[in-house]
Design a protein around this motif. Structure first.
Motif, PDB file in Angstrom:
ATOM      1  N   LYS A 247       0.820  -1.209   0.000  1.00  0.00           N
ATOM      2  CA  LYS A 247       0.000   0.000   0.000  1.00  0.00           C
ATOM      3  C   LYS A 247       0.858   1.266   0.000  1.00  0.00           C
ATOM      4  N   LEU A 248       2.074   1.159   0.492  1.00  0.00           N
ATOM      5  CA  LEU A 248       2.959   2.322   0.512  1.00  0.00           C
ATOM      6  C   LEU A 248       3.331   2.770  -0.890  1.00  0.00           C
ATOM      7  N   TYR A 249       3.317   1.826  -1.825  1.00  0.00           N
ATOM      8  CA  TYR A 249       3.733   2.149  -3.191  1.00  0.00           C
ATOM      9  C   TYR A 249       2.577   2.703  -4.021  1.00  0.00           C
ATOM     10  N   GLN A 250       1.374   2.256  -3.731  1.00  0.00           N
ATOM     11  CA  GLN A 250       0.160   2.760  -4.392  1.00  0.00           C
ATOM     12  C   GLN A 250       0.278   2.716  -5.917  1.00  0.00           C
ATOM     13  N   ALA A 251       0.458   1.516  -6.420  1.00  0.00           N
ATOM     14  CA  ALA A 251       0.577   1.338  -7.872  1.00  0.00           C
ATOM     15  C   ALA A 251      -0.342   0.209  -8.309  1.00  0.00           C
ATOM     16  N   ALA A 252      -0.823   0.318  -9.529  1.00  0.00           N
ATOM     17  CA  ALA A 252      -1.624  -0.755 -10.104  1.00  0.00           C
ATOM     18  C   ALA A 252      -0.747  -1.994 -10.277  1.00  0.00           C
ATOM     19  N   PRO A 253      -1.364  -3.193 -10.324  1.00  0.00           N
ATOM     20  CA  PRO A 253      -0.557  -4.420 -10.440  1.00  0.00           C
ATOM     21  C   PRO A 253       0.429  -4.404 -11.601  1.00  0.00           C
ATOM     22  N   THR A 254       0.022  -3.842 -12.744  1.00  0.00           N
ATOM     23  CA  THR A 254       0.934  -3.801 -13.896  1.00  0.00           C
ATOM     24  C   THR A 254       2.143  -2.924 -13.605  1.00  0.00           C
ATOM     25  N   ASN A 255       1.902  -1.725 -13.062  1.00  0.00           N
ATOM     26  CA  ASN A 255       3.013  -0.835 -12.707  1.00  0.00           C
ATOM     27  C   ASN A 255       3.883  -1.440 -11.615  1.00  0.00           C
ATOM     28  N   TYR A 256       3.234  -2.122 -10.674  1.00  0.00           N
ATOM     29  CA  TYR A 256       3.963  -2.787  -9.588  1.00  0.00           C
ATOM     30  C   TYR A 256       4.921  -3.833 -10.158  1.00  0.00           C
ATOM     31  N   PHE A 257       4.433  -4.601 -11.132  1.00  0.00           N
ATOM     32  CA  PHE A 257       5.265  -5.630 -11.760  1.00  0.00           C
ATOM     33  C   PHE A 257       6.458  -5.017 -12.496  1.00  0.00           C
ATOM     34  N   PHE A 258       6.185  -4.006 -13.329  1.00  0.00           N
ATOM     35  CA  PHE A 258       7.272  -3.412 -14.114  1.00  0.00           C
ATOM     36  C   PHE A 258       8.273  -2.683 -13.225  1.00  0.00           C
ATOM     37  N   SER A 259       7.803  -2.097 -12.133  1.00  0.00           N
ATOM     38  CA  SER A 259       8.733  -1.438 -11.209  1.00  0.00           C
ATOM     39  C   SER A 259       9.715  -2.445 -10.634  1.00  0.00           C
ATOM     40  N   TYR A 260       9.197  -3.599 -10.212  1.00  0.00           N
ATOM     41  CA  TYR A 260      10.080  -4.635  -9.665  1.00  0.00           C
ATOM     42  C   TYR A 260      10.942  -5.265 -10.752  1.00  0.00           C
ATOM     43  N   LEU A 261      10.391  -5.419 -11.935  1.00  0.00           N
ATOM     44  CA  LEU A 261      11.180  -5.983 -13.039  1.00  0.00           C
ATOM     45  C   LEU A 261      12.387  -5.099 -13.348  1.00  0.00           C
ATOM     46  N   PHE A 262      12.137  -3.797 -13.534  1.00  0.00           N
ATOM     47  CA  PHE A 262      13.235  -2.873 -13.839  1.00  0.00           C
ATOM     48  C   PHE A 262      14.224  -2.796 -12.680  1.00  0.00           C
ATOM     49  N   LEU A 263      13.686  -2.818 -11.458  1.00  0.00           N
ATOM     50  CA  LEU A 263      14.548  -2.714 -10.296  1.00  0.00           C
ATOM     51  C   LEU A 263      15.478  -3.921 -10.187  1.00  0.00           C
ATOM     52  N   PHE A 264      14.946  -5.125 -10.385  1.00  0.00           N
ATOM     53  CA  PHE A 264      15.788  -6.322 -10.281  1.00  0.00           C
ATOM     54  C   PHE A 264      16.806  -6.391 -11.422  1.00  0.00           C
ATOM     55  N   ILE A 265      16.421  -5.922 -12.607  1.00  0.00           N
ATOM     56  CA  ILE A 265      17.388  -5.868 -13.716  1.00  0.00           C
ATOM     57  C   ILE A 265      18.519  -4.911 -13.365  1.00  0.00           C
ATOM     58  N   THR A 266      18.151  -3.762 -12.803  1.00  0.00           N
ATOM     59  CA  THR A 266      19.164  -2.779 -12.413  1.00  0.00           C
ATOM     60  C   THR A 266      20.106  -3.346 -11.363  1.00  0.00           C
ATOM     61  N   ILE A 300       3.486 -11.131  -7.553  1.00  0.00           N
ATOM     62  CA  ILE A 300       3.824 -10.252  -8.684  1.00  0.00           C
ATOM     63  C   ILE A 300       5.305  -9.878  -8.630  1.00  0.00           C
ATOM     64  N   ALA A 301       5.784  -9.507  -7.425  1.00  0.00           N
ATOM     65  CA  ALA A 301       7.197  -9.180  -7.261  1.00  0.00           C
ATOM     66  C   ALA A 301       8.076 -10.395  -7.544  1.00  0.00           C
ATOM     67  N   PHE A 302       7.642 -11.562  -7.096  1.00  0.00           N
ATOM     68  CA  PHE A 302       8.366 -12.808  -7.350  1.00  0.00           C
ATOM     69  C   PHE A 302       8.472 -13.052  -8.860  1.00  0.00           C
ATOM     70  N   PHE A 303       7.364 -12.843  -9.559  1.00  0.00           N
ATOM     71  CA  PHE A 303       7.366 -13.046 -11.002  1.00  0.00           C
ATOM     72  C   PHE A 303       8.297 -12.036 -11.686  1.00  0.00           C
ATOM     73  N   GLY A 304       8.304 -10.795 -11.166  1.00  0.00           N
ATOM     74  CA  GLY A 304       9.228  -9.796 -11.690  1.00  0.00           C
ATOM     75  C   GLY A 304      10.670 -10.216 -11.499  1.00  0.00           C
ATOM     76  N   TYR A 305      10.958 -10.850 -10.354  1.00  0.00           N
ATOM     77  CA  TYR A 305      12.321 -11.331 -10.092  1.00  0.00           C
ATOM     78  C   TYR A 305      12.714 -12.432 -11.074  1.00  0.00           C
ATOM     79  N   ILE A 306      11.802 -13.361 -11.300  1.00  0.00           N
ATOM     80  CA  ILE A 306      12.087 -14.463 -12.229  1.00  0.00           C
ATOM     81  C   ILE A 306      12.305 -13.936 -13.642  1.00  0.00           C
ATOM     82  N   MET A 307      11.450 -13.014 -14.075  1.00  0.00           N
ATOM     83  CA  MET A 307      11.605 -12.446 -15.419  1.00  0.00           C
ATOM     84  C   MET A 307      12.915 -11.669 -15.535  1.00  0.00           C
TER      85      MET A 307
END
Length: 620
Positions: A247-266, A300-307
Motif C-alpha cells: 500500500k505504501l507504493y500505491q501502484a496498479a498491479p501492472t506498474n507494480y510488476f514493471f517497477s520490480y522488473l526494472f529494479l531487479f534488472i538494475t 507479482i514481485a516474485f514473477f518480476g524477479y524471475i523475469m
C-alpha cells in the motif's frame, strides 16, 4: 523523504537501464540520456491507458486547469497560494520536521564519511586506476570490456560526473560517500514505515550507520571505494519495504510488476551478489509472514524477479558468447570479490561478539513482539520478517562454498545491523508508550537530543580507536587535487601532462600525456625542432610528431616529501632533473608558471603558446 526514496526506487533503476541500452547502442551521451529519460517520465506520468486517447486526456486536464485558474482569480488568491497544498498545521509541521531530519542525516553521513579521507588507501591504487579506466570507457561506448563484470555502479559514476561537470576521477572519489548518504536516509525511512516509532528509532538507526564505526564491520581504509553491494541495497531495501507493505507504493498491479522488473534488472547490472544471494531469502521469508490479502503483490514481485533473472541471463549469455567466456565462470567471478575483505581494526569488540549480541537482541525482540501480537493484536509482521532474514544471513556466514563470499556477506550485514537496532528501539519505545504515551508531543526535542548525544558520543568514545588507525600517504590526494584544478582551468585536449605512467589513465579523453622518461630524454629535442621550423607553414602538417601542446604541465614531487609507501615515491628522486629541464625551456624563451604548490607536490606550467589553453583566457 518519501519523494526521495520513491523516485529513487522508480526512476533511478530506469536510468541505469537507459544508460545500459544507450551504451550498447553506441549512443551514450548526456543529451540522449536526458531525452530518453524525459520521454519515459512523461509516459509514466500520463499513463499508458491515456496515451491511447491523448486528445481526451489533454482536453480534460486543460479544461480542469482553466477552471482552477478562473476560480483562483475570483477568490483573489495570491500567486503563491495557487501552488500551496491544503494540509493541516500538524501535517505541515510533521513534513517540515522530516525534511529537517533528512537534511541533517544526509549532511552528517556525508561529513562523517569524508572525514576518513585521511585514512584512504584507495585513491590512485591499482584498484582505483582499474575502476577509473572502466568509468572512462563508457564514453567510448564500452560496457563489457575484455573482462566481463557488473559495472552499472561505474556507469552511474560516469553519469554523475557529466551532470555535475566534475572530472571522472573526482566523481569516482565521491560515489562511495553518496551511496552511504543515501543508505542512511533509506534506513531512517525503512524504520519510519515499518514501526510505530516515526522519529526516535529511525533517527538512532540512521545515525548508528552514519557515525558508529567501532561496532560496524566496515573497512575504514576503503570507505571511499565504491561499494556495489551498498548501491544495490539502496534499491533492494525500499523494495523489501514495498514487498511487505504494498500500500505504501500505491501502484496498479501492472506498474507494480514493471517497477520490480526494472529494479531487479538494475540490481543485476550493479551487483550479482545482492541479486542472487541477498534478495531471494527475503522474498521467501517475507512470503511466509505477510498477510494473505497482500500475497498477490508478493507473487507479482516474485514473477518480476524471475523475469529479471531470465532477461539478465540472456544479456550475460550473449556477452559471454561475444567475449568467448564461460557463463558459469562469469557468474562465479561476479559473486565473489577479490577487493572485498573483512579488515576492521577499529572495532572495540570482536566481530563475532557483536553479531552474537545482535542475534540475542532479535530473540528477545521476537518474544516481546509475539506477546504484543497475541495480547494486543498488533501487526509486527515486518519486524519479524527482518529478524528472521537477519539471522538467516548470519547462518549463511557459516556456509563453506566457492559460490559464497563471506566478506561480501559481512559487508551487507553492516547495513542490516542499524535496521535491526532501529527495530529493537521501536519495540522498547512501544513498551514505554504504555506509561509515557502522553510525552509523545515532545518527540522533536527528544530527536534533537539524540542528534547531540550521538554526535558527541561518536567523537568522544571512538576517538581513541580511530586515532590508532594509520593515516594514509597524502601524495595521491595532492595529485588528484592538482588534476582537479587543472581540469577546471584548462581547455580539454589543449594541454599535456608530464607524470608517472600509472597516472596515464587520467588523461584518457581529457588531455595529452607524457611520461617522465620521454620528457627528460626526448622532449627537449622535439621542442628544439619545433622552434626551428615553427615559421614554416607546412612543416607541422608533414611532420605532426613535432607538434607541441599549447601548455605542458609537469608534476614534480618534492624530495623531502614523506611518501615512501606510495607507488609514486620513486619519482621524487627525479626532482632535480625535472627542475633542470624546466629551466632549459625557460632559457629557450618559454614562460614557466608555478601552477600548483604544496609541501608534497609542485606543478609547473610550460607555456608554448600564450593565451591558447586556459578556459578563462580563451573566453575573455
Amino acid at each position: 523523504m518519501d519523494f526521495l526514496v520513491m523516485n529513487w526506487f522508480r526512476y533511478a533503476s530506469v536510468l541505469v537501464i537507459v544508460i545500459f541500452i544507450l551504451v550498447e547502442a553506441n549512443a551514450y551521451n548526456l543529451f540522449n540520456c536526458f531525452f530518453v529519460f524525459f520521454i519515459l517520465i512523461v509516459v509514466d506520468i500520463i499513463g499508458f491507458k491515456n496515451l491511447k486517447n491523448p486528445k481526451h486526456y489533454f482536453g480534460t486536464h486543460i479544461r480542469t486547469a482553466l477552471l482552477t485558474f478562473l476560480r483562483n482569480i475570483e477568490k483573489k488568491r495570491t500567486f503563491l497560494d495557487w501552488f500551496s497544498l491544503d494540509r493541516t498545521k500538524v501535517k505541515k509541521d510533521n513534513n517540515n520536521f522530516i525534511l529537517v531530519i533528512t537534511i541533517l542525516i544526509g549532511g552528517i553521513t556525508f561529513l562523517s564519511r569524508y572525514y576518513f579521507i585521511i585514512y584512504d588507501n584507495y585513491s590512485l591504487s591499482d584498484a582505483w586506476i582499474y575502476d577509473l579506466n572502466k568509468v572512462i570507457q563508457f564514453d567510448n561506448q564500452y560496457w563489457f570490456t575484455y573482462e566481463l563484470a557488473t559495472d552499472a555502479e561505474l556507469a552511474l559514476v560516469n553519469f554523475y560526473g557529466k551532470i555535475t561537470d566534475v572530472s571522472p576521477e573526482i566523481a569516482l572519489q565521491v560515489i562511495a560517500i553518496l551511496e552511504s548518504t543515501l543508505l542512511s536516509v533509506i534506513i531512517f525511512w525503512t524504520i519510519n514505515k515499518l514501526t510505530p516509532s516515526k522519529f526516535i528509532a529511525p533517527t538512532i538507526a540512521a545515525l548508528f550507520f552514519s557515525l558508529v564505526y567501532v561496532l560496524t564491520p566496515l573497512n575504514v581504509y576503503f570507505l571511499l571505494k565504491g561499494n556495489p553491494t551498498f548501491l544495490g541495497l539502496t534499491f533492494a531495501v525500499p523494495a523489501f519495504v514495498f514487498y511487505l507493505k504494498p500500500k505504501l507504493y500505491q501502484a496498479a498491479p501492472t506498474n507494480y510488476f514493471f517497477s520490480y522488473l526494472f529494479l531487479f534488472i538494475t540490481i543485476g547490472l550493479i551487483d550479482l551478489f545482492t541479486l542472487c544471494i541477498l534478495i531471494p531469502p527475503f522474498l521467501m521469508i517475507g512470503l511466509i509472514f505477510t498477510k494473505w490479502k497482500i500475497k498477490k503483490h508478493n507473487f507479482i514481485a516474485f514473477f518480476g524477479y524471475i523475469m529479471a533473472m531470465i532477461i539478465l541471463y540472456g544479456i550475460y549469455s550473449y556477452a559471454c558468447y561475444f567475449q568467448r567466456a564461460d557463463i558459469v565462470e562469469y557468474m562465479q567471478n561476479n559473486l565473489l570479490s577479490i577487493s572485498s575483505y573483512t579488515y576492521v581494526p577499529q572495532l572495540i569488540l570482536p566481530y563475532s561478539e557483536i553479531i552474537r549480541y545482535a542475534q540475542i537482541s532479535t530473540g528477545i525482540g521476537f518474544l516481546i513482539v509475539l506477546a504484543l501480537v497475541i495480547f494486543r493484536k498488533e501487526n509486527w509482521r515486518a519486524t519479524i520478517t527482518f529478524y528472521a532474514y537477519f539471522n538467516f544471513l548470519i547462518l549463511l556466514t557459516f556456509v563453506k562454498s566457492e559460490w559464497l563470499d563471506i566478506d561480501m556477506l559481512n559487508n551487507s550485514i553492516s547495513v542490516f545491523l542499524p535496521i535491526i537496532l532501529g527495530l529493537n528501539i521501536s519495540i522498547i519505545i512501544r513498551i514505554l508508550n504504555f506509561g509515557l504515551g502522553r510525552f509523545r508531543k515532545y518527540s522533536p526535542y527528544t530527536v534533537a537530543l539524540i542528534f547531540v548525544v550521538m554526535i558527541y558520543a561518536s567523537y568522544h568514545y571512538q576517538e581513541k580507536s580511530i586515532s590508532s588507525l594509520t593515516i594514509s600517504d597524502q601524495t595521491p590526494k595532492q595529485i588528484l587535487n592538482a588534476y582537479d584544478k587543472i581540469s577546471q582551468t584548462f581547455f580539454r585536449n589543449s594541454y599535456c601532462v608530464v607524470n608517472d605512467p600509472a597516472a596515464q589513465v587520467i588523461s584518457n579523453n581529457s588531455h595529452f600525456f607524457m611520461n617522465y622518461d620521454f620528457f627528460l630524454n626526448d622532449y627537449p629535442k622535439i621542442d628544439s625542432i619545433n622552434t626551428k621550423h615553427k615559421k614554416e607553414p607546412d612543416f607541422l602538417v608533414k611532420n605532426p610528431q613535432y607538434s607541441l601542446s599549447k601548455s605542458v604541465l609537469v608534476f614534480v614531487l618534492n624530495e623531502t616529501a614523506n611518501n615512501e609507501s606510495n607507488s609514486f615515491a620513486e619519482n621524487k628522486l627525479l626532482q632535480k632533473e625535472l627542475i633542470a629541464n624546466i629551466e632549459l625551456f625557460k632559457k629557450r624563451g618559454r614562460r614557466v608558471n608555478l601552477f600548483y604548490d604544496s609541501d608534497i607536490l609542485k606543478v609547473y606550467e610550460i607555456v608554448n603558446e600564450p593565451r591558447e589553453s586556459k578556459i578563462s583566457e580563451l573566453i575573455f
